[in-house]
Enzyme design. Structure first.
Site, PDB file in Angstrom:
ATOM      1  N   SER A 153    -141.466  48.762  13.477  1.00  0.00           N
ATOM      2  CA  SER A 153    -141.149  49.802  14.454  1.00  0.00           C
ATOM      3  C   SER A 153    -141.752  51.127  14.007  1.00  0.00           C
ATOM      4  O   SER A 153    -141.946  51.348  12.804  1.00  0.00           O
ATOM      5  CB  SER A 153    -139.633  50.006  14.564  1.00  0.00           C
ATOM      6  N   LEU A 185    -151.462  48.578  17.867  1.00  0.00           N
ATOM      7  CA  LEU A 185    -151.996  48.002  19.116  1.00  0.00           C
ATOM      8  C   LEU A 185    -151.644  48.884  20.312  1.00  0.00           C
ATOM      9  O   LEU A 185    -150.707  49.678  20.266  1.00  0.00           O
ATOM     10  CB  LEU A 185    -151.448  46.590  19.353  1.00  0.00           C
ATOM     11  N   LYS A 242    -148.410  56.875  11.329  1.00  0.00           N
ATOM     12  CA  LYS A 242    -148.298  56.308  12.677  1.00  0.00           C
ATOM     13  C   LYS A 242    -147.943  57.405  13.688  1.00  0.00           C
ATOM     14  O   LYS A 242    -148.515  57.502  14.771  1.00  0.00           O
ATOM     15  CB  LYS A 242    -147.237  55.197  12.669  1.00  0.00           C
ATOM     16  N   ARG A 289    -161.337  61.377  28.978  1.00  0.00           N
ATOM     17  CA  ARG A 289    -161.310  61.226  30.437  1.00  0.00           C
ATOM     18  C   ARG A 289    -160.074  61.959  30.963  1.00  0.00           C
ATOM     19  O   ARG A 289    -158.951  61.687  30.541  1.00  0.00           O
ATOM     20  CB  ARG A 289    -161.231  59.730  30.778  1.00  0.00           C
ATOM     21  N   PHE A 294    -150.826  61.124  30.003  1.00  0.00           N
ATOM     22  CA  PHE A 294    -150.486  59.879  29.324  1.00  0.00           C
ATOM     23  C   PHE A 294    -149.077  59.440  29.698  1.00  0.00           C
ATOM     24  O   PHE A 294    -148.230  60.244  30.042  1.00  0.00           O
ATOM     25  CB  PHE A 294    -150.636  60.013  27.796  1.00  0.00           C
ATOM     26  N   CYS A 298    -144.758  55.119  23.923  1.00  0.00           N
ATOM     27  CA  CYS A 298    -144.984  55.599  22.549  1.00  0.00           C
ATOM     28  C   CYS A 298    -145.423  57.061  22.425  1.00  0.00           C
ATOM     29  O   CYS A 298    -144.857  57.792  21.619  1.00  0.00           O
ATOM     30  CB  CYS A 298    -146.010  54.707  21.872  1.00  0.00           C
ATOM     31  N   LYS A 301    -142.699  59.899  22.919  1.00  0.00           N
ATOM     32  CA  LYS A 301    -141.602  59.845  21.945  1.00  0.00           C
ATOM     33  C   LYS A 301    -142.103  60.125  20.533  1.00  0.00           C
ATOM     34  O   LYS A 301    -141.412  60.761  19.732  1.00  0.00           O
ATOM     35  CB  LYS A 301    -140.870  58.509  22.031  1.00  0.00           C
ATOM     36  N   ARG A 368    -143.117  51.868  31.294  1.00  0.00           N
ATOM     37  CA  ARG A 368    -142.300  52.893  30.659  1.00  0.00           C
ATOM     38  C   ARG A 368    -143.040  54.231  30.642  1.00  0.00           C
ATOM     39  O   ARG A 368    -144.222  54.290  30.341  1.00  0.00           O
ATOM     40  CB  ARG A 368    -141.931  52.448  29.234  1.00  0.00           C
TER      41      ARG A 368
HETATM   42  N1  NAD Z   1    -145.035  48.682  22.847  1.00  0.00           N
HETATM   43  C1  NAD Z   1    -146.093  49.095  22.176  1.00  0.00           C
HETATM   44  O1  NAD Z   1    -147.204  49.095  22.697  1.00  0.00           O
HETATM   45  C2  NAD Z   1    -145.952  49.556  20.732  1.00  0.00           C
HETATM   46  C3  NAD Z   1    -147.110  49.834  19.976  1.00  0.00           C
HETATM   47  C4  NAD Z   1    -146.968  50.256  18.659  1.00  0.00           C
HETATM   48  C5  NAD Z   1    -145.695  50.426  18.114  1.00  0.00           C
HETATM   49  N2  NAD Z   1    -144.595  50.160  18.876  1.00  0.00           N
HETATM   50  C6  NAD Z   1    -143.271  50.346  18.269  1.00  0.00           C
HETATM   51  O2  NAD Z   1    -142.663  49.057  18.154  1.00  0.00           O
HETATM   52  C7  NAD Z   1    -141.243  49.188  18.324  1.00  0.00           C
HETATM   53  C8  NAD Z   1    -140.790  48.248  19.427  1.00  0.00           C
HETATM   54  O3  NAD Z   1    -141.417  48.624  20.633  1.00  0.00           O
HETATM   55  P1  NAD Z   1    -141.334  47.696  21.927  1.00  0.00           P
HETATM   56  O4  NAD Z   1    -142.167  48.347  22.948  1.00  0.00           O
HETATM   57  O5  NAD Z   1    -141.632  46.280  21.564  1.00  0.00           O
HETATM   58  O6  NAD Z   1    -139.781  47.822  22.278  1.00  0.00           O
HETATM   59  P2  NAD Z   1    -138.927  46.925  23.289  1.00  0.00           P
HETATM   60  O7  NAD Z   1    -137.768  47.761  23.688  1.00  0.00           O
HETATM   61  O8  NAD Z   1    -139.832  46.383  24.337  1.00  0.00           O
HETATM   62  O9  NAD Z   1    -138.444  45.683  22.429  1.00  0.00           O
HETATM   63  C9  NAD Z   1    -137.502  45.802  21.401  1.00  0.00           C
HETATM   64  C10 NAD Z   1    -136.717  44.505  21.321  1.00  0.00           C
HETATM   65  O10 NAD Z   1    -135.813  44.603  20.227  1.00  0.00           O
HETATM   66  C11 NAD Z   1    -134.655  43.873  20.589  1.00  0.00           C
HETATM   67  N3  NAD Z   1    -133.505  44.273  19.750  1.00  0.00           N
HETATM   68  C12 NAD Z   1    -132.919  45.494  19.703  1.00  0.00           C
HETATM   69  N4  NAD Z   1    -131.906  45.480  18.826  1.00  0.00           N
HETATM   70  C13 NAD Z   1    -131.839  44.232  18.313  1.00  0.00           C
HETATM   71  C14 NAD Z   1    -130.991  43.597  17.375  1.00  0.00           C
HETATM   72  N5  NAD Z   1    -130.008  44.269  16.772  1.00  0.00           N
HETATM   73  N6  NAD Z   1    -131.203  42.297  17.102  1.00  0.00           N
HETATM   74  C15 NAD Z   1    -132.201  41.626  17.715  1.00  0.00           C
HETATM   75  N7  NAD Z   1    -133.022  42.164  18.599  1.00  0.00           N
HETATM   76  C16 NAD Z   1    -132.865  43.463  18.900  1.00  0.00           C
HETATM   77  C17 NAD Z   1    -134.444  44.211  22.035  1.00  0.00           C
HETATM   78  O11 NAD Z   1    -133.621  43.236  22.668  1.00  0.00           O
HETATM   79  C18 NAD Z   1    -135.876  44.220  22.563  1.00  0.00           C
HETATM   80  O12 NAD Z   1    -136.245  42.980  23.121  1.00  0.00           O
HETATM   81  C19 NAD Z   1    -140.978  50.662  18.627  1.00  0.00           C
HETATM   82  O13 NAD Z   1    -140.640  51.310  17.437  1.00  0.00           O
HETATM   83  C20 NAD Z   1    -142.321  51.167  19.124  1.00  0.00           C
HETATM   84  O14 NAD Z   1    -142.479  52.534  18.893  1.00  0.00           O
HETATM   85  C21 NAD Z   1    -144.703  49.713  20.170  1.00  0.00           C
END
Ligand code: NAD
Length: 589
Positions: A153, A185, A242, A289, A294, A298, A301, A368
């Protein structure tokens, strides 16, 4: 990780049963180009078969609206190719059994959501660590001694210390190593970003044990990432890097959008500015561009988290600097909506407006922080007759439910047209634009591009911005190889031919069936095969450019088009009878 390490069992655990059920089905909960094949091979197992590497000729690498991946052309690294994957059994599992799986794991990667706090201290900018802390507690309770705990995360700087403290509290005297391994990613290009990672960042404590743990994690990546691309740092540098990476990308988008406002007022052209400025190698051409800002879960936040960190460190000027990136983004989006309202004589009463695109960027169903939602909110205030929405990647039923949930309570009245409101989500673009007073291009999907007069056609044959996806025929050999057939199948999928199976060469073991409430199966059943562009495996397949002449014919005069993503050729569109307004340029009529 699972795809490139068939000898490692990778288990994805999530407490959300619906999500896990969908991961264990034909239609996973997210759409990503290339996801289907990787998932099928790792989750279902496959016979020895060819696997297509690179993007295979689509233009998802092309930088778009400043929020996409980094390539501007089909670069060497992302070029199409085929590799043979040995026959393999499934090694990727999805389950809700969180505690059991944590207890079995040698490496636990924590990738839960870390959104912005909405209440209490730091509301609106601090990171909400509720989910992260909760899962860290479960890890601390159940992880096997000596396990490596990895922050995947995006977290505030010094979170590793928090995990170490929790581990010491729950399991005094038991040794664990905590690493930071942030994910770089981007939605819409995720599979390519992962398969051709430009860098992997691993932060560890500078102790022999910390370095050994970092080496162990690195060895998982070296199955496919060259060692030279694995950067090791101290754990706090990795956490902060990050936040800084995302903040600097967001800052670049806000910078070019601020210049777009100057262009609109002066007659300078933002695309010419971007080209001139980007030619300086110190600046570079990517992420230049202009658009409506945006979105996504991500950028905002992470910028706010960095600003909050600065505030807590008593660095108010630093915090203010980063906050401006977010306020410029909001200003950009609001300026676009205000321009629409102004051009329509400051009244939307009795008018229909159509938004093309709801996802925050192309090739994803991730909505989102999408600019579209905020634009709908602003337009609704003006009391239009209808706000039509179409997105080629987002399931219309899910989109309607989301818009109702996010906009309903604040307005105190019905949102959806079917309930007496104004918003209706369509299953195709032509119905959405029919009888419209203004079309707003809000997401940079390739199919929304204007391809020139009379060039309404299959994406593969007239793409002028994209590397062409060529018909692989005639084949070099008399007897086509598996790679030839796969290339032909992909060509058909992209050109809109009926292709039946998503696995024509029977490469994969059978995929699990969907549950009866699968939204994608329901969409196909309820709205017919042409309603959606999803491929057989639940992936978006861009097939045709919009026929803008047809749209023009069915719109109401003066046929306004507001191009928020710089996709359209103004002169060509004007010849079709549109009045076009585009970000970063003055109107030409
Ligand atoms: N989405 C992206 O493109 C991206 C890219 C880089 C980094 N990140 C980082 O990755 C992290 C996750 O992002 P995301 O977009 O996948 O979030 P998301 O909200 O789509 O998914 C998070 C998942 O975690 C699960 N979860 C939460 N608490 C839990 C628990 N106690 N036990 C089990 N499962 C649990 C939720 O049910 C959910 O499915 C964030 O910190 C985000 O900043 C995301």
């Amino acid at each position: 990780m699972a795809f490139h390490n068939p000898h490692i069992r990778v288990t994805v655990v999530d407490k959300d049963e619906t999500r896990i059920r969908r991961w264990n089905s034909k239609h996973p909960p997210i759409y990503e180009p290339g996801l289907n094949e990787v998932l099928r091979i790792a989750r279902d197992g496959a016979r020895e078969c060819v696997f297509q590497t690179g993007r295979g000729g689509d233009d998802s690498c092309a930088s778009s609206a400043g929020v996409s991946s980094e390539c501007t052309s089909l670069c060497e690294e992302h070029a199409e190719g085929f590799t043979t994957v040995p026959s393999r059994r499934p090694n990727l599992l999805f389950t809700t059994e969180v505690a059991r799986c944590i207890a079995e794991a040698d490496i636990v990667l924590i990738a839960v959501n870390t959104p912005t706090k909405t209440r209490g201290a730091g509301a609106g900018s601090a990171t909400d660590m509720t989910a992260f802390e909760a899962v860290a507690a479960v890890v601390a309770e159940h992880a096997r001694p000596g396990a490596i705990i990895v922050e995947k995360s995006t977290v505030p700087c010094r979170t590793a210390q928090l995990i170490e403290d929790m581990l010491a509290h729950y399991r005094p005297g038991v040794h664990f190593d905590v690493l930071s391994n942030p994910e770089f990613l981007a939605a819409g290009t995720a599979i390519n970003d992962l398969l051709s990672a430009d860098r992997i960042l691993i932060g560890s404590r500078p102790t022999p044990s910390g370095r050994r743990a970092a080496d162990t994690l690195a060895s998982v990546y070296t199955s496919w990432v060259p060692r030279s691309r694995i950067i090791t740092t101290n754990v706090f540098s990795s956490e902060l890097a990050k936040l800084v990476a995302n903040s600097m990308l967001a800052q670049r988008v806000s910078s070019i959008n601020s210049v777009a406002a100057i262009c609109e007022a002066t007659g300078a052209d933002i695309d010419e500015i971007s080209a001139a400025v980007g030619a300086d190698p110190r600046i570079g051409s990517k992420f230049l561009r202009a658009g409506i800002g945006f979105g996504g879960s991500c950028f905002k936040k992470d910028v706010l988290s960095l600003a909050y960190l600065a505030e807590t460190l008593n660095l108010p000027q630093v915090a203010e600097y980063w906050r401006c990136v977010v306020s410029m983004n909001e200003y950009t989006r609001n300026r676009f909506a205000a321009r629409v309202i102004k051009c329509l004589n400051n009244t939307l009463r009795g008018k229909k407006l159509t938004l093309l695109g709801y996802a925050f960027k192309k090739d994803t169903n991730d909505t989102r922080e999408s600019a579209t939602l905020e634009i709908i909110r602003t337009l609704m205030e003006e009391g239009p007759r209808e706000i039509a929405v179409f997105d080629p990647c987002c399931n219309p039923a899910t989109t309607e439910a989301e818009i109702e949930q996010l906009l309903g309570p604040a307005h105190g009245s019905q949102v959806l047209k079917k309930n007496g409101g104004v918003v209706h989500v369509y299953t195709n673009a032509y119905d959405a634009c029919n009888g419209s007073d203004a079309v707003l291009v809000a997401t940079e999907f390739d199919e929304f591009r204007y391809t020139g007069p009379g060039k309404h056609s299959k994406l593969s044959t007239t793409a002028y911005t994209a590397p062409l996806l060529l018909d692989p025929r005639p084949f070099e050999r008399l007897e086509p190889t598996e790679a030839d057939l796969l290339a032909l199948h992909k060509y058909f999928a992209r050109t809109g031919e009926t292709i039946g199976s998503d696995d024509p060469l029977d490469r994969f073991n059978q995929a699990p069936l969907c549950a009866s409430d699968c939204p994608d199966c329901l969409l196909k059943t309820n709205a017919g095969p042409n309603a959606s562009n999803y491929g057989a495996g639940g992936e978006h397949q861009a097939k045709e450019y919009l026929d803008w002449a047809k749209i023009s014919y069915h719109m109401r005069n003066p046929k306004w088009v507001f191009d928020g993503r710089g996709l359209l050729d103004i002169r060509g569109m004007e010849k079709l009878g549109f009045r076009v307004e585009t970000t970063g340029r003055q109107a030409e009529f």
